[in-house]
Design a protein around this motif. Structure first.
Motif, PDB file in Angstrom:
ATOM      1  N   ASN A  43       0.683  -1.246  -0.135  1.00  0.00           N
ATOM      2  CA  ASN A  43      -0.021  -0.128   0.049  1.00  0.00           C
ATOM      3  C   ASN A  43       0.909   1.420  -0.006  1.00  0.00           C
ATOM      4  O   ASN A  43       0.318   2.273  -0.511  1.00  0.00           O
ATOM      5  CB  ASN A  43      -1.125   0.184   1.092  1.00  0.00           C
ATOM      6  CG  ASN A  43      -0.521  -0.243   2.590  1.00  0.00           C
ATOM      7  OD1 ASN A  43       0.793  -0.866   2.537  1.00  0.00           O
ATOM      8  ND2 ASN A  43      -0.898   0.235   3.538  1.00  0.00           N
ATOM      9  N   VAL A  44       2.103   1.077   0.462  1.00  0.00           N
ATOM     10  CA  VAL A  44       3.034   2.553   0.342  1.00  0.00           C
ATOM     11  C   VAL A  44       4.168   2.355  -0.677  1.00  0.00           C
ATOM     12  O   VAL A  44       4.858   2.955  -0.925  1.00  0.00           O
ATOM     13  CB  VAL A  44       3.715   2.676   1.699  1.00  0.00           C
ATOM     14  CG1 VAL A  44       2.577   3.065   2.882  1.00  0.00           C
ATOM     15  CG2 VAL A  44       4.502   1.558   1.999  1.00  0.00           C
ATOM     16  N   ASN A  45       3.814   1.345  -1.572  1.00  0.00           N
ATOM     17  CA  ASN A  45       5.116   1.125  -2.619  1.00  0.00           C
ATOM     18  C   ASN A  45       4.427   1.891  -3.862  1.00  0.00           C
ATOM     19  O   ASN A  45       3.622   1.156  -4.448  1.00  0.00           O
ATOM     20  CB  ASN A  45       5.027  -0.425  -2.670  1.00  0.00           C
ATOM     21  CG  ASN A  45       6.263  -0.721  -3.556  1.00  0.00           C
ATOM     22  OD1 ASN A  45       6.943   0.187  -4.499  1.00  0.00           O
ATOM     23  ND2 ASN A  45       6.525  -2.104  -3.917  1.00  0.00           N
ATOM     24  N   PRO A  46       5.089   2.734  -4.272  1.00  0.00           N
ATOM     25  CA  PRO A  46       4.768   3.726  -5.582  1.00  0.00           C
ATOM     26  C   PRO A  46       5.465   2.622  -6.860  1.00  0.00           C
ATOM     27  O   PRO A  46       4.684   2.825  -7.843  1.00  0.00           O
ATOM     28  CB  PRO A  46       5.482   4.745  -5.508  1.00  0.00           C
ATOM     29  CG  PRO A  46       6.707   4.539  -4.590  1.00  0.00           C
ATOM     30  CD  PRO A  46       6.362   3.352  -3.931  1.00  0.00           C
ATOM     31  N   LEU A  47       6.223   1.759  -6.490  1.00  0.00           N
ATOM     32  CA  LEU A  47       6.845   0.924  -7.768  1.00  0.00           C
ATOM     33  C   LEU A  47       6.405  -0.695  -7.652  1.00  0.00           C
ATOM     34  O   LEU A  47       5.623  -0.817  -6.670  1.00  0.00           O
ATOM     35  CB  LEU A  47       8.264   0.899  -7.788  1.00  0.00           C
ATOM     36  CG  LEU A  47       8.966   2.264  -7.525  1.00  0.00           C
ATOM     37  CD1 LEU A  47      10.639   2.169  -7.480  1.00  0.00           C
ATOM     38  CD2 LEU A  47       8.544   3.118  -8.754  1.00  0.00           C
ATOM     39  N   SER A  48       6.908  -1.326  -8.424  1.00  0.00           N
ATOM     40  CA  SER A  48       6.390  -2.592  -8.328  1.00  0.00           C
ATOM     41  C   SER A  48       7.418  -3.381  -7.511  1.00  0.00           C
ATOM     42  O   SER A  48       8.259  -2.927  -7.049  1.00  0.00           O
ATOM     43  CB  SER A  48       6.769  -3.436  -9.712  1.00  0.00           C
ATOM     44  OG  SER A  48       8.091  -3.515  -9.717  1.00  0.00           O
ATOM     45  N   TRP A  49       6.590  -4.638  -6.806  1.00  0.00           N
ATOM     46  CA  TRP A  49       7.608  -5.176  -5.568  1.00  0.00           C
ATOM     47  C   TRP A  49       8.948  -5.457  -6.351  1.00  0.00           C
ATOM     48  O   TRP A  49       9.969  -5.314  -5.492  1.00  0.00           O
ATOM     49  CB  TRP A  49       6.901  -6.365  -5.257  1.00  0.00           C
ATOM     50  CG  TRP A  49       7.553  -7.328  -4.186  1.00  0.00           C
ATOM     51  CD1 TRP A  49       7.430  -7.233  -2.698  1.00  0.00           C
ATOM     52  CD2 TRP A  49       8.533  -8.425  -4.428  1.00  0.00           C
ATOM     53  NE1 TRP A  49       8.335  -8.006  -2.320  1.00  0.00           N
ATOM     54  CE2 TRP A  49       8.912  -8.711  -3.124  1.00  0.00           C
ATOM     55  CE3 TRP A  49       8.956  -8.897  -5.611  1.00  0.00           C
ATOM     56  CZ2 TRP A  49       9.998  -9.603  -3.090  1.00  0.00           C
ATOM     57  CZ3 TRP A  49      10.049  -9.993  -5.384  1.00  0.00           C
ATOM     58  CH2 TRP A  49      10.358 -10.317  -4.387  1.00  0.00           C
ATOM     59  N   GLU A  50       9.002  -6.012  -7.334  1.00  0.00           N
ATOM     60  CA  GLU A  50      10.257  -6.473  -8.128  1.00  0.00           C
ATOM     61  C   GLU A  50      11.358  -5.042  -7.904  1.00  0.00           C
ATOM     62  O   GLU A  50      12.294  -5.412  -7.409  1.00  0.00           O
ATOM     63  CB  GLU A  50      10.004  -6.836  -9.241  1.00  0.00           C
ATOM     64  CG  GLU A  50       9.775  -8.281  -9.558  1.00  0.00           C
ATOM     65  CD  GLU A  50       7.991  -8.288  -9.307  1.00  0.00           C
ATOM     66  OE1 GLU A  50       7.696  -6.969  -9.344  1.00  0.00           O
ATOM     67  OE2 GLU A  50       7.395  -9.182  -9.305  1.00  0.00           O
ATOM     68  N   ALA A  51      10.937  -4.067  -8.627  1.00  0.00           N
ATOM     69  CA  ALA A  51      11.662  -2.756  -8.505  1.00  0.00           C
ATOM     70  C   ALA A  51      12.278  -2.525  -7.220  1.00  0.00           C
ATOM     71  O   ALA A  51      13.155  -2.189  -6.730  1.00  0.00           O
ATOM     72  CB  ALA A  51      11.161  -1.820  -9.125  1.00  0.00           C
ATOM     73  N   MET A  52      11.399  -2.597  -6.160  1.00  0.00           N
ATOM     74  CA  MET A  52      11.560  -2.010  -4.879  1.00  0.00           C
ATOM     75  C   MET A  52      12.630  -3.157  -4.164  1.00  0.00           C
ATOM     76  O   MET A  52      13.589  -2.676  -3.653  1.00  0.00           O
ATOM     77  CB  MET A  52      10.386  -2.209  -3.914  1.00  0.00           C
ATOM     78  CG  MET A  52       9.576  -0.691  -3.445  1.00  0.00           C
ATOM     79  SD  MET A  52      11.100   0.484  -3.253  1.00  0.00           S
ATOM     80  CE  MET A  52      10.014   1.651  -3.499  1.00  0.00           C
ATOM     81  N   MET A  53      12.335  -4.384  -4.343  1.00  0.00           N
ATOM     82  CA  MET A  53      13.172  -5.441  -3.745  1.00  0.00           C
ATOM     83  C   MET A  53      14.576  -5.171  -4.491  1.00  0.00           C
ATOM     84  O   MET A  53      15.768  -5.282  -3.597  1.00  0.00           O
ATOM     85  CB  MET A  53      12.618  -6.710  -4.212  1.00  0.00           C
ATOM     86  CG  MET A  53      13.067  -8.028  -3.383  1.00  0.00           C
ATOM     87  SD  MET A  53      13.847  -7.544  -1.862  1.00  0.00           S
ATOM     88  CE  MET A  53      12.395  -7.777  -0.815  1.00  0.00           C
ATOM     89  N   LEU A  54      14.716  -5.067  -5.702  1.00  0.00           N
ATOM     90  CA  LEU A  54      16.058  -4.596  -6.252  1.00  0.00           C
ATOM     91  C   LEU A  54      16.677  -3.548  -5.664  1.00  0.00           C
ATOM     92  O   LEU A  54      17.778  -3.710  -5.205  1.00  0.00           O
ATOM     93  CB  LEU A  54      15.850  -4.606  -7.731  1.00  0.00           C
ATOM     94  CG  LEU A  54      17.274  -5.211  -8.585  1.00  0.00           C
ATOM     95  CD1 LEU A  54      17.478  -6.582  -8.019  1.00  0.00           C
ATOM     96  CD2 LEU A  54      16.837  -5.136 -10.093  1.00  0.00           C
ATOM     97  N   THR A  55      16.014  -2.432  -5.552  1.00  0.00           N
ATOM     98  CA  THR A  55      16.452  -1.206  -4.885  1.00  0.00           C
ATOM     99  C   THR A  55      16.922  -1.714  -3.488  1.00  0.00           C
ATOM    100  O   THR A  55      18.196  -1.113  -3.018  1.00  0.00           O
ATOM    101  CB  THR A  55      15.511  -0.207  -4.753  1.00  0.00           C
ATOM    102  OG1 THR A  55      14.955  -0.121  -5.917  1.00  0.00           O
ATOM    103  CG2 THR A  55      16.012   1.133  -4.573  1.00  0.00           C
TER     104      THR A  55
END
Ligand code: SF4
Ligand code: SF4
Lengths: 478, 234
Positions: free
Chosen positions: B168-180
């Protein structure tokens, strides 16, 4: 004349512009940058400062927590007085010129460069700091700014940058005819001791002839040599304790060396070691068993900490006179009359024996045993504020205004708040600075040594009682 | 390579490599310090007041005793910050799995709720510390680029990790966030031994200046002779 030592934003603003300038005997000629780097390189090569510098260089957090613990910074609010700022001057030089990382960095980017301006900056800020080490206790990393200040001063001194007052004293002590910092010749010492005997006879009514050059004694006595000229009360107090404890034939003063001062502690490993070696050589000559140090903070610390390091086979035990007196009280070898001192008394901790040493409670135990109205300043003990004359600054007359307005301001504020009639400072340097502060800010209190007060209250068998002495003193005062 | 392959790569070999760089880098600091202390101070180490040194170092674990006027807020914030950056990365359930897989170490996990709260506290603490550096004139005067950069670098894995775990607070995809999250943490690992973050181990060696006051006998004369010749004068 300032009305009050209180520090406000307005005083800070005016104090920020105040520079510190001291006389230098021989200003270095030629390229100071090159000379400094050569001197620092030599220090790094032969001493073992590298690991600590490596560690500080990498890990200093630049968090600024240390700033508000420094009395100089509190007075000025000047970023140049932040402990970490000053320490970083030296660390930057070390990193850039003496580490591989620094050399690589310099290749690829515009990094720090040592210039004449940086030398001028160090020349001033390393003497704005009194090396009191208060900030070290508030640094989460434990960065020892006192040690770095001293190291910076050491490297500077090797290119000739050192207050003339300190250099001239050390030269006399190590190379002069009198072998002491105040140029007191042996004859003058003997005259002073004779005078002290006469005074003691007047005050106490007993004859004490000072033991000089006696061999095979328990204690060889050293005070700051200036005490012989300026602090007769302290010395008479010392003598009274030795006499009352029945140790009069167990101590001696040596005429080969009677100066406990060691300015090497403030700015030079080279001098520190050689002064210590001269000190122990005298004890050896007299076949003494212990070094007994009179009331002096830096003399006590330098002997206590560095006789074991530099003394080699002659590393005699070092006893501070404060410890000796407390031991006498505990063993009931001397008695102090608890009805004599009625004034409100406070105690100033000399940084060198409290924060950097081992003497905090001992003098308080002594004072509480005979002073009814004892009060501590806030903060005190290992958290105390430096008098503002530490690190040798008190001997530099030309920076008097700096010591009063900036270095000693927080201390003066403390003194004002404690409302004591007497402030006890068992240190030649602190006493001089505090006396000047009291005069400068017109504070209603008197500065004394610990044994000056003891002299008033000590009971000596066969001598006038403390009450009689007090009466006589009152009559004389009228 | 798909993004999932990248994530697996970052979780696997890249993690192992960067973590190793950190550990070996820190170990190098410790070895250099210990060996130079032993060769430099030798026997004098034995007579050092170890109890006092260790007690002093430990007293900073919970720095209440050291909170004097003017340092209280900073100390509290900094304390929370340190608790967060130690506990969360080590004891979060997802990390525990990784420790197990990569290093074979089995640790107890903290609950998700607690981990979330700690993470948010840590993020808040980082922002406050950053605020001090930016808006406090005294701190600003002492700070250089790296001091700001490191705080941001620590913020990144925390913020991205939290966002990856909370859709709910993630502006990007899970994958992009996880990689970051993974990559920023790994950059941080590499930075640790080369920046002030090395105080993880060096703080102890900073604190033993008492040992360094035990100067080397004879060094002063050698320095003077090297610079001014045998007849060196004061
Ligand atoms: S040693 Fe004392 S005078 Fe020097 S920076 Fe630290 S607190 Fe200030
Ligand atoms: S408290 Fe220590 S780490 Fe923080 S700025 Fe001061 S010296 Fe540096």
């Amino acid at each position: 004349m300032p009305e009050t030592p209180e520090i406000t934003a307005a005083t800070q603003r005016t104090l920020q512009g105040q520079r510190l300038k001291y006389y230098i005997e021989n200003e270095p000629a030629g390229d100071r940058v090159d000379q400094f780097l050569r001197a620092f390189a030599a220090v790094l090569e032969f001493s073992d400062y590298r690991p600590l510098l490596d560690s500080y260089c990498t890990s200093s957090a630049k968090c600024n927590r240390c700033a508000v613990s420094c009395p100089v910074y509190l007075a000025t609010g000047d970023p140049r007085d932040i402990p970490c700022y000053r320490t970083n001057l030296l660390l930057d030089i070390y990193r850039r010129y003496f580490t591989i990382g620094g050399a690589v960095e310099a290749r690829f980017s515009r990094s720090f460069e040592l210039t004449d301006d940086v030398i001028d900056d160090m020349l001033e800020v390393f003497y704005r700091c009194t090396a009191c080490r208060r900030c070290t206790r508030s640094c989460p990393m434990g960065v020892d700014h006192g040690l770095i200040t001293r190291l910076g001063r050491y490297a500077l001194s090797l290119i000739g940058i050192v207050p003339k007052a300190l250099q001239v004293s050390v030269r006399e002590q190590l190379e002069g005819d009198t072998h002491n910092t105040s140029k007191v010749p042996k004859e003058a010492l003997m005259n002073t001791l004779e005078f002290l005997s006469e005074e003691l006879e007047d005050i106490l009514g007993v004859t004490m002839t000072f033991p000089v050059d006696q061999t095979d004694r328990d204690y060889v006595f050293y005070c700051a040599v200036s005490d012989y000229l300026m602090e007769p009360e302290t010395l008479m107090g010392n003598a009274a304790v030795l006499y009352a404890a029945g140790d009069w034939d167990k101590w001696t003063i040596g005429t080969g060396n009677y100066d406990g001062i060691n300015y090497g502690l403030f700015y030079s490993d080279w001098h520190l070691e050689n002064i210590i070696k001269r000190l122990v050589a005298e004890v050896t000559r007299l076949r003494g068993r212990n070094v007994l140090i009179g009331e002096c903070g830096h003399a006590s610390r330098s002997a206590h900490d560095f006789v074991p390091v530099f003394g080699g086979k002659e590393a005699y035990p070092v006893v501070s006179f404060i410890e000796y007196t407390l031991d006498c009280i505990r063993k009931k070898r001397i008695t102090l009359n608890p009805d004599i001192i009625t004034e409100r008394v406070t105690y100033h901790d000399p940084c060198n024996i409290a924060r950097s040493g081992w003497i905090v409670e001992q003098p308080r135990d002594i004072l509480r045993s005979f002073v009814k109205n004892f009060v501590d300043m806030v903060p005190h003990g290992q958290e105390n504020y430096c008098c503002g004359g530490g690190g040798g600054l008190v001997s530099v007359d030309e920076i008097h205004d700096f010591r009063m307005e900036i270095g000693g301001r927080v201390k003066a504020e403390q003194l004002q708040k404690v409302h004591a009639d007497i402030v006890i400072a068992p240190c030649a340097n602190c006493k001089k600075q505090l006396k000047e502060l009291v005069e400068y800010y017109e504070l209603p209190c008197k500065v004394m040594g610990l044994h000056d007060l003891i002299l008033k209250a000590i009971e000596i068998p066969g001598a006038k009682s403390p009450a009689e002495r007090a009466e006589e003193a009152a009559l004389l005062a009228v | 390579m798909s993004v999932h392959d990248w994530i697996d790569f970052a979780k696997g070999p890249l993690f192992a490599f960067t973590f190793l760089v950190m550990v070996l880098g820190l170990l190098r600091h410790v070895i250099i310090q210990v060996s130079s202390l032993i060769t430099g101070k030798g026997r004098r180490l034995r007579s050092a007041p170890w109890r006092r040194i260790i007690a002093d170092a430990l007293s900073w674990v919970i720095p209440i005793r050291h909170m004097t006027r003017g340092t209280v807020i900073f100390s509290v914030v900094s304390f929370l910050f340190h608790i967060g950056i130690i506990l969360v990365p080590v004891l979060l359930i997802d990390h525990i799995v990784m420790w197990e897989e990569q290093l074979g170490i089995d640790l107890p996990a903290i609950g998700r709720g607690l981990a979330d709260v700690l993470t948010l506290f840590t993020i808040a603490a980082i922002l406050v510390l950053l605020g001090f550096r930016i808006f406090g004139s005294r701190q600003r005067s002492m700070s250089s680029r790296i001091d700001y950069l490191l705080l941001v670098m620590i913020l990144l894995p925390f913020a991205s990790g939290y966002a990856a775990g909370h859709a709910n607070v993630n502006p990007l995809s899970w994958e992009a966030m996880m990689l970051t999250h993974l990559l920023s943490a790994e950059v941080l690992f590499v930075l640790v031994p080369f920046t002030k973050l090395a105080h993880i181990v060096l703080f102890f060696f900073d604190r033993i200046s008492g040992l360094h006051w035990q100067l080397r006998p004879g060094a002063g004369d050698k320095v003077a002779h090297a610079l001014f010749g045998e007849e060196a004068k004061v």
